[in-house]
Design an enzyme around this catalytic site. Structure first.
Site, PDB file in Angstrom:
ATOM      1  N   LYS A   1       0.780  -1.004   0.002  1.00  0.00           N
ATOM      2  CA  LYS A   1       0.068   0.230  -0.051  1.00  0.00           C
ATOM      3  C   LYS A   1       0.759   1.513   0.096  1.00  0.00           C
ATOM      4  CE  LYS A   1      -4.176  -1.298   2.083  1.00  0.00           C
ATOM      5  NZ  LYS A   1      -5.241  -1.522   3.115  1.00  0.00           N
TER       6      LYS A   1
ATOM      7  N   GLU B   1      -5.264  13.473  -2.702  1.00  0.00           N
ATOM      8  CA  GLU B   1      -5.175  14.213  -1.376  1.00  0.00           C
ATOM      9  C   GLU B   1      -5.307  13.331  -0.382  1.00  0.00           C
ATOM     10  OE1 GLU B   1      -3.047  16.914  -2.792  1.00  0.00           O
ATOM     11  OE2 GLU B   1      -3.272  16.831  -0.632  1.00  0.00           O
TER      12      GLU B   1
ATOM     13  N   ALA C   1      -4.499   0.024   8.999  1.00  0.00           N
ATOM     14  CA  ALA C   1      -6.170   0.248   8.882  1.00  0.00           C
ATOM     15  C   ALA C   1      -6.525   1.416   9.656  1.00  0.00           C
ATOM     16  CB  ALA C   1      -6.765  -1.187   9.167  1.00  0.00           C
TER      17      ALA C   1
ATOM     18  N   ARG D   1      -0.962  -1.759  21.259  1.00  0.00           N
ATOM     19  CA  ARG D   1      -0.060  -2.665  22.189  1.00  0.00           C
ATOM     20  C   ARG D   1       1.404  -1.910  22.276  1.00  0.00           C
ATOM     21  NH1 ARG D   1       0.997  -8.401  19.752  1.00  0.00           N
ATOM     22  NH2 ARG D   1       1.635  -6.863  18.044  1.00  0.00           N
TER      23      ARG D   1
ATOM     24  N   GLU E   1       4.518   3.505  21.400  1.00  0.00           N
ATOM     25  CA  GLU E   1       5.110   4.366  20.674  1.00  0.00           C
ATOM     26  C   GLU E   1       4.328   4.641  19.280  1.00  0.00           C
ATOM     27  OE1 GLU E   1       7.522   5.800  21.825  1.00  0.00           O
ATOM     28  OE2 GLU E   1       8.188   6.897  20.085  1.00  0.00           O
TER      29      GLU E   1
ATOM     30  N   ILE F   1     -13.264  -4.340  12.502  1.00  0.00           N
ATOM     31  CA  ILE F   1     -12.831  -4.523  11.178  1.00  0.00           C
ATOM     32  C   ILE F   1     -12.386  -6.200  10.773  1.00  0.00           C
ATOM     33  CG2 ILE F   1     -12.128  -2.101  11.113  1.00  0.00           C
ATOM     34  CD1 ILE F   1      -9.343  -3.268  10.309  1.00  0.00           C
TER      35      ILE F   1
ATOM     36  N   GLY G   1     -17.487  -6.951  10.629  1.00  0.00           N
ATOM     37  CA  GLY G   1     -16.399  -6.264   9.945  1.00  0.00           C
ATOM     38  C   GLY G   1     -16.660  -6.235   8.406  1.00  0.00           C
TER      39      GLY G   1
HETATM   40  P1  ATR Z   1      -3.303  -3.420   9.231  1.00  0.00           P
HETATM   41  O1  ATR Z   1      -2.885  -2.871   8.107  1.00  0.00           O
HETATM   42  O2  ATR Z   1      -4.364  -4.422   8.873  1.00  0.00           O
HETATM   43  O3  ATR Z   1      -3.932  -2.343  10.232  1.00  0.00           O
HETATM   44  P2  ATR Z   1      -0.842  -3.897  10.735  1.00  0.00           P
HETATM   45  O4  ATR Z   1      -0.506  -2.304  10.116  1.00  0.00           O
HETATM   46  O5  ATR Z   1       0.233  -5.043  10.710  1.00  0.00           O
HETATM   47  O6  ATR Z   1      -2.178  -4.263   9.766  1.00  0.00           O
HETATM   48  O7  ATR Z   1      -1.412  -3.369  12.199  1.00  0.00           O
HETATM   49  C1  ATR Z   1      -1.887  -4.440  13.256  1.00  0.00           C
HETATM   50  C2  ATR Z   1      -2.510  -3.817  14.234  1.00  0.00           C
HETATM   51  O8  ATR Z   1      -3.011  -5.031  15.042  1.00  0.00           O
HETATM   52  C3  ATR Z   1      -1.340  -3.017  15.118  1.00  0.00           C
HETATM   53  O9  ATR Z   1      -1.855  -2.078  15.848  1.00  0.00           O
HETATM   54  C4  ATR Z   1      -0.881  -4.146  15.933  1.00  0.00           C
HETATM   55  O10 ATR Z   1      -0.431  -3.666  17.039  1.00  0.00           O
HETATM   56  P3  ATR Z   1       1.207  -3.358  17.283  1.00  0.00           P
HETATM   57  O11 ATR Z   1       1.425  -2.163  16.495  1.00  0.00           O
HETATM   58  O12 ATR Z   1       1.760  -3.275  18.914  1.00  0.00           O
HETATM   59  O13 ATR Z   1       2.067  -4.520  16.334  1.00  0.00           O
HETATM   60  C5  ATR Z   1      -2.242  -4.837  16.540  1.00  0.00           C
HETATM   61  N1  ATR Z   1      -2.086  -6.222  16.847  1.00  0.00           N
HETATM   62  C6  ATR Z   1      -1.758  -7.393  16.157  1.00  0.00           C
HETATM   63  N2  ATR Z   1      -1.705  -8.525  17.020  1.00  0.00           N
HETATM   64  C7  ATR Z   1      -2.017  -7.873  18.297  1.00  0.00           C
HETATM   65  C8  ATR Z   1      -2.214  -8.629  19.472  1.00  0.00           C
HETATM   66  N3  ATR Z   1      -1.903 -10.110  19.758  1.00  0.00           N
HETATM   67  N4  ATR Z   1      -2.371  -7.608  20.474  1.00  0.00           N
HETATM   68  C9  ATR Z   1      -2.582  -6.448  20.337  1.00  0.00           C
HETATM   69  N5  ATR Z   1      -2.607  -6.031  19.307  1.00  0.00           N
HETATM   70  C10 ATR Z   1      -1.991  -6.696  18.238  1.00  0.00           C
END
Ligand code: ATR
Length: 494
Positions: free
Chosen positions: A289, A301, A352, A372, A375, A433, A456
């Protein structure tokens, strides 16, 4: 380009005459041609073989491949010659011979010989493929079937097919599926489809039902507009189940196929091919993406601000990028609630979440982000003027929010017993979602608390509708899209 009709052929890979007879009956109702892989039979009974081919009132390809030619070890050189003699005597439509195999078969006016070559390792360069086929018997049709290591290999095959009307060529392998589907556009005289998912005779073969019902491969011709999804795991994307029926309902000669593109190197060449072959548009998914933007002529934009493109439109040679995820999320929410001034807790800070924060802020919602990795939440919040809270605080402060949106993958099959929140206050709006399963654990908990839930598929369908609008100028009906979504075989089997 080609306008002769590509024939769709079903290979029969049965081990007994009786099951072959039954399979041929079913195949003859769906295909234009049947290829009988006689080498799959457990035992060779010449009389039974002759009886069945005389009985079948349908164009047949007879193929008897020795083990050394990629077949089974059920055949001897002698039985093979006998079978082919019988096939020729009975004037079957085609006999398929490996291009290097010696044969004493006489020529026949009623039977066309196909000289075939399979490369199970790779797709050589166009020049090399041309060199190989120049050694083939020039009176025969040519079947050249390489293996796609890259989605770009399909385009080499499309070049090979140019001005060769009696040629059969497409790529094996998952990445080669586009050349099987698009045979009618690029001019392969025959394409092959399996009688069912478990009756494949080659790697990457698609079932006849999927070829006909989903891709309408029998209707594809040189004018068909090609769309698809660019993604590392494009073959698993559900978007083909919505976009293909949408094209059909709009009576458009267009098809939507999976472009399985690995992150390294493949995307750059693919985008060059996208231009050369004038593909009409694409959906873009993980992990392309962001990286795809450098290959586009313009990015609107919204997509620029979000920093991600999930939709490409080819506007007379100019490739333009858009992002419909944000439209999808807002359309899904607005069906159930106002958004302006609402306090939203957004769970997650990935790709997302980015599109959704952007959309929420545009609608003047008050957004708090919890993730999670704290930062990442901070960075996202800073960029879009939102605030953050630690993940550990979400439940104790939950009363402070009106809307909860899960953008993480928590709760997705096979971890469907998990939820990113355990306690949800009464009467809120909760959107997930995740769409596999539809009713996630989070939404089940929310429903128990009399919350308004948004499953979703709503965001997914709304963003797909927005993609159709960008590509075709037409807006598919939400309920129809939703119905197609519910017919997705994988979701129904899970
Ligand atoms: P997408 O494009 O579908 O949003 P992504 O950019 O990989 O996919 O984002 C995944 C999100 O799910 C992130 O916010 C991730 O948290 P981290 O930034 O800490 O990795 C979150 N996520 C995935 N597995 C998780 C889990 N087991 N517990 C909490 N958050 C989780």
């Amino acid at each position: 380009m080609n306008d002769k009709k590509t024939k769709i052929c079903i290979p029969i890979v049965e081990t007994t005459i009786e099951t072959a007879r039954k399979a041929m009956k079913i195949a003859s109702e769906k295909a234009d041609l049947i290829e009988w892989r006689v080498d799959f039979l457990d035992t060779i009974d010449l009389m039974a073989f002759e009886t069945l081919i005389t009985e079948v009132n349908f164009p047949l390809i007879i193929t008897c491949r020795l083990k050394s030619q990629g077949g089974t070890d059920n055949l001897t050189e002698k039985s093979r010659e006998k079978l082919l003699e019988i096939a020729l005597k009975n004037e079957v439509a085609f006999i398929d011979l490996e291009h290097q195999s010696e044969t004493t078969l006489p020529l026949s006016v009623n039977t066309t010989i196909i000289r075939s070559h399979h490369d199970f390792e790779q797709t050589p360069s166009l020049r090399e493929m041309e060199k190989i086929i120049s050694t083939f018997d020039s009176t025969a049709w040519i079947k050249y079937i390489p293996t796609a290591k890259s989605s770009n290999d399909n385009f080499k095959v499309f070049e090979l097919l140019k001005n060769r009307p009696q040629m059969i060529s497409f790529c094996m392998g998952i990445k080669g599926q586009i050349s099987r589907i698009l045979a009618g556009k690029y001019g392969s005289a025959i394409t092959f489809a399996a009688l069912s998912d478990i009756q494949q005779s080659a790697n990457g073969q698609i079932s006849i039902d999927e070829m006909l019902q989903l891709y309408r491969a029998d209707k594809i011709n040189s004018a068909t507009q090609v769309y698809g999804i660019i993604g590392q795991h494009a073959e698993n994307s559900k978007s083909k189940y919505m976009h293909n029926p949408a094209f059909q309902a709009a009576k458009l000669n267009a098809v939507f196929v999976p472009f399985k593109i690995d992150p390294e190197d493949e995307l750059k060449d693919f985008m060059a091919n996208f231009r050369t072959y004038k593909l009409s548009g694409a959906a873009v998914t993980i992990p392309h993406k962001e990286t795809v933007m450098q290959y586009l002529d313009d990015v609107d934009e919204t997509a620029k601000t979000i920093g991600a493109v999930n939709t490409i439109r080819n506007d007379h040679g100019k490739l333009i990028g858009y992002n419909t995820d944000c439209l999808g999320a807002i359309a899904a929410l607005k069906k159930k609630t106002d958004v302006k001034d609402k306090r939203v807790l957004l769970l997650g800070a990935g790709g997302a979440a980015r599109a959704i924060v952007y959309a929420l802020k545009r609608e003047k919602a008050r957004v708090t982000i919890a993730n999670r990795t704290a930062e990442k939440a901070k960075n996202l919040a800073q960029e879009f003027d939102a605030v953050t809270i630690p993940m550990s605080d979400i439940e104790q402060s939950a009363e402070n929010y009106d809307i909860f949106i899960n953008t993480t993958s928590v709760g997705m099959t096979p971890h469907s017993s998990q939820s990113v929140m355990q306690r949800i206050p009464t009467g809120k709006v909760v959107m997930d979602i995740v769409y596999n399963p539809l009713k996630t654990k989070l939404l089940t908990l929310a429903e128990e608390k009399h919350c308004t839930i948004i499953t979703g598929e709503h965001m997914l369908i709304h963003q797909a509708i927005a993609q159709q609008e960008i590509w075709t100028g037409q807006s598919p009906d939400f309920d129809a899209m939703r119905q197609w979504f519910f017919e997705i075989p994988e979701l129904n089997n899970s």
